[in-house]
Motif scaffolding. Structure first.
Motif, PDB file in Angstrom:
ATOM      1  N   VAL A  28      36.849  32.686  41.936  1.00 21.73           N
ATOM      2  CA  VAL A  28      38.059  33.493  42.010  1.00 21.73           C
ATOM      3  C   VAL A  28      37.895  34.605  43.047  1.00 21.73           C
ATOM      4  O   VAL A  28      36.960  35.394  42.975  1.00 21.73           O
ATOM      5  CB  VAL A  28      38.415  34.106  40.637  1.00 21.73           C
ATOM      6  CG1 VAL A  28      39.703  34.917  40.726  1.00 21.73           C
ATOM      7  CG2 VAL A  28      38.552  33.011  39.586  1.00 21.73           C
ATOM      8  N   ALA A  29      38.814  34.644  44.000  1.00 14.17           N
ATOM      9  CA  ALA A  29      38.921  35.752  44.950  1.00 14.17           C
ATOM     10  C   ALA A  29      40.127  36.572  44.514  1.00 14.17           C
ATOM     11  O   ALA A  29      41.099  36.020  43.978  1.00 14.17           O
ATOM     12  CB  ALA A  29      39.104  35.230  46.369  1.00 14.17           C
ATOM     13  N   ILE A  30      40.074  37.889  44.745  1.00 17.33           N
ATOM     14  CA  ILE A  30      41.134  38.770  44.248  1.00 17.33           C
ATOM     15  C   ILE A  30      41.731  39.602  45.373  1.00 17.33           C
ATOM     16  O   ILE A  30      41.005  40.193  46.176  1.00 17.33           O
ATOM     17  CB  ILE A  30      40.591  39.703  43.151  1.00 17.33           C
ATOM     18  CG1 ILE A  30      40.169  38.875  41.936  1.00 17.33           C
ATOM     19  CG2 ILE A  30      41.615  40.746  42.752  1.00 17.33           C
ATOM     20  CD1 ILE A  30      39.476  39.669  40.856  1.00 17.33           C
ATOM     21  N   ALA A  31      43.057  39.640  45.397  1.00 17.76           N
ATOM     22  CA  ALA A  31      43.808  40.538  46.285  1.00 17.76           C
ATOM     23  C   ALA A  31      44.690  41.401  45.394  1.00 17.76           C
ATOM     24  O   ALA A  31      45.199  40.927  44.378  1.00 17.76           O
ATOM     25  CB  ALA A  31      44.659  39.740  47.263  1.00 17.76           C
ATOM     26  N   ILE A  32      44.882  42.675  45.783  1.00 17.66           N
ATOM     27  CA  ILE A  32      45.626  43.585  44.904  1.00 17.66           C
ATOM     28  C   ILE A  32      47.046  43.885  45.376  1.00 17.66           C
ATOM     29  O   ILE A  32      47.776  44.603  44.711  1.00 17.66           O
ATOM     30  CB  ILE A  32      44.853  44.900  44.667  1.00 17.66           C
ATOM     31  CG1 ILE A  32      44.620  45.639  45.980  1.00 17.66           C
ATOM     32  CG2 ILE A  32      43.551  44.624  43.938  1.00 17.66           C
ATOM     33  CD1 ILE A  32      44.050  47.036  45.793  1.00 17.66           C
ATOM     34  N   ASP A  33      47.437  43.343  46.526  1.00 16.93           N
ATOM     35  CA  ASP A  33      48.827  43.483  46.965  1.00 16.93           C
ATOM     36  C   ASP A  33      49.183  42.292  47.854  1.00 16.93           C
ATOM     37  O   ASP A  33      48.315  41.488  48.213  1.00 16.93           O
ATOM     38  CB  ASP A  33      49.065  44.822  47.677  1.00 16.93           C
ATOM     39  CG  ASP A  33      48.230  45.008  48.930  1.00 16.93           C
ATOM     40  OD1 ASP A  33      48.251  44.122  49.818  1.00 16.93           O
ATOM     41  OD2 ASP A  33      47.550  46.048  49.044  1.00 16.93           O
ATOM     42  N   GLY A  34      50.463  42.197  48.186  1.00 16.46           N
ATOM     43  CA  GLY A  34      50.934  41.040  48.941  1.00 16.46           C
ATOM     44  C   GLY A  34      50.330  40.925  50.327  1.00 16.46           C
ATOM     45  O   GLY A  34      49.965  39.834  50.772  1.00 16.46           O
ATOM     46  N   ALA A  35      50.185  42.052  51.030  1.00 15.06           N
ATOM     47  CA  ALA A  35      49.623  42.024  52.381  1.00 15.06           C
ATOM     48  C   ALA A  35      48.173  41.534  52.351  1.00 15.06           C
ATOM     49  O   ALA A  35      47.762  40.703  53.163  1.00 15.06           O
ATOM     50  CB  ALA A  35      49.719  43.402  53.020  1.00 15.06           C
ATOM     51  N   GLU A  36      47.406  42.042  51.383  1.00 14.80           N
ATOM     52  CA  GLU A  36      46.022  41.596  51.248  1.00 14.80           C
ATOM     53  C   GLU A  36      45.984  40.121  50.846  1.00 14.80           C
ATOM     54  O   GLU A  36      45.104  39.369  51.281  1.00 14.80           O
ATOM     55  CB  GLU A  36      45.290  42.454  50.220  1.00 14.80           C
ATOM     56  CG  GLU A  36      43.802  42.146  50.141  1.00 14.80           C
ATOM     57  CD  GLU A  36      43.049  43.018  49.146  1.00 14.80           C
ATOM     58  OE1 GLU A  36      41.870  43.298  49.424  1.00 14.80           O
ATOM     59  OE2 GLU A  36      43.618  43.416  48.105  1.00 14.80           O
ATOM     60  N   GLY A  37      46.941  39.690  50.038  1.00 13.15           N
ATOM     61  CA  GLY A  37      47.017  38.283  49.644  1.00 13.15           C
ATOM     62  C   GLY A  37      47.217  37.362  50.834  1.00 13.15           C
ATOM     63  O   GLY A  37      46.571  36.318  50.936  1.00 13.15           O
ATOM     64  N   VAL A  38      48.095  37.750  51.753  1.00 13.39           N
ATOM     65  CA  VAL A  38      48.334  36.946  52.962  1.00 13.39           C
ATOM     66  C   VAL A  38      47.054  36.880  53.794  1.00 13.39           C
ATOM     67  O   VAL A  38      46.628  35.805  54.234  1.00 13.39           O
ATOM     68  CB  VAL A  38      49.501  37.523  53.791  1.00 13.39           C
ATOM     69  CG1 VAL A  38      49.630  36.798  55.124  1.00 13.39           C
ATOM     70  CG2 VAL A  38      50.809  37.421  52.999  1.00 13.39           C
ATOM     71  N   SER A  39      46.440  38.028  54.003  1.00 11.02           N
ATOM     72  CA  SER A  39      45.212  38.095  54.790  1.00 11.02           C
ATOM     73  C   SER A  39      44.094  37.260  54.167  1.00 11.02           C
ATOM     74  O   SER A  39      43.402  36.503  54.853  1.00 11.02           O
ATOM     75  CB  SER A  39      44.772  39.562  54.915  1.00 11.02           C
ATOM     76  OG  SER A  39      43.547  39.659  55.565  1.00 11.02           O
ATOM     77  N   MET A  40      43.931  37.388  52.855  1.00  5.92           N
ATOM     78  CA  MET A  40      42.866  36.648  52.174  1.00  5.92           C
ATOM     79  C   MET A  40      43.161  35.153  52.071  1.00  5.92           C
ATOM     80  O   MET A  40      42.232  34.350  52.025  1.00  5.92           O
ATOM     81  CB  MET A  40      42.593  37.252  50.799  1.00  5.92           C
ATOM     82  CG  MET A  40      41.882  38.588  50.891  1.00  5.92           C
ATOM     83  SD  MET A  40      41.460  39.265  49.269  1.00  5.92           S
ATOM     84  CE  MET A  40      40.147  38.130  48.774  1.00  5.92           C
ATOM     85  N   ALA A  41      44.420  34.770  52.049  1.00  7.20           N
ATOM     86  CA  ALA A  41      44.745  33.342  52.058  1.00  7.20           C
ATOM     87  C   ALA A  41      44.195  32.706  53.329  1.00  7.20           C
ATOM     88  O   ALA A  41      43.662  31.592  53.305  1.00  7.20           O
ATOM     89  CB  ALA A  41      46.256  33.130  51.957  1.00  7.20           C
ATOM     90  N   ILE A  42      44.273  33.448  54.432  1.00  5.21           N
ATOM     91  CA  ILE A  42      43.757  32.953  55.710  1.00  5.21           C
ATOM     92  C   ILE A  42      42.229  33.000  55.732  1.00  5.21           C
ATOM     93  O   ILE A  42      41.574  32.015  56.066  1.00  5.21           O
ATOM     94  CB  ILE A  42      44.348  33.771  56.879  1.00  5.21           C
ATOM     95  CG1 ILE A  42      45.864  33.564  56.943  1.00  5.21           C
ATOM     96  CG2 ILE A  42      43.687  33.396  58.207  1.00  5.21           C
ATOM     97  CD1 ILE A  42      46.601  34.574  57.804  1.00  5.21           C
TER      98      ILE A  42
END
Length: 124
Positions: A28-42
Motif C-alpha cells: 500500500v502506497a499512501i497519498a493524502i490529497d488529490g494532487a499527490e495522488g496524481v503524482s504518485m500514480a505516475i
C-alpha cells in the motif's frame, strides 16, 4: 504483491484501510490529497487506486480525470470511495473515469470483491 495507491485525507481512515489491506498481502502506497495522488500514480505505478472523492487541494473527481488522461496511468483501475451515497455522486465518479464506486464506511469484504474483479490475475 499487488500495489494499491490509497488516496485518502483522513488519517484514521488511511490507517485503518492501510492495515487491513496489508494484512491481505497488498503493498500500500499512501497519498493524502488529490494532487499527490496524481503524482504518485505516475511515480508508483500501482495496480489499482482507491480514490477518496472529498479531498483537499484537488478533489477525487479531478484527480481521477488527470490520472485517466495521462498515458502512463490511464489503464490503472480506480475505485471511488465516498461517504456520499447519492446516485448522482456515483454517476459523477464513473463519468470522471472511475472503474467502480464504493461507499464509506468501507465494507471490506465488498471492497475486496471489487478489487478482485478489477485485478483477477494478481489478487493475493
Amino acid at each position: 504483491m499487488p500495489k494499491i495507491l490509497l488516496v485518502e485525507d483522513n488519517e484514521m481512515n488511511r490507517d485503518m484501510m492501510c492495515r487491513r489491506l496489508q494484512r491481505r498481502n497488498f503493498d500500500v502506497a499512501i497519498a493524502i490529497d488529490g494532487a499527490e495522488g496524481v503524482s504518485m500514480a505516475i511515480s508508483e505505478a500501482p495496480d489499482l487506486i482507491l480514490m477518496d472523492m472529498s479531498l483537499p487541494l484537488m478533489d477525487g473527481i479531478e484527480a481521477t480525470r488527470r490520472i485517466k488522461a495521462h498515458p502512463a496511468t490511464k489503464d490503472i483501475p480506480v475505485i471511488a470511495l465516498t461517504a456520499h451515497a447519492m446516485s448522482s455522486d456515483r454517476e459523477r465518479a464513473l463519468e470522471a473515469g472511475c472503474d467502480d464506486y464504493d461507499t464509506k464506511p468501507v465494507d471490506l469484504p465488498r471492497l475486496l470483491g471489487k478489487i478482485e474483479a478489477l485485478l483477477p490475475s494478481i489478487t493475493p
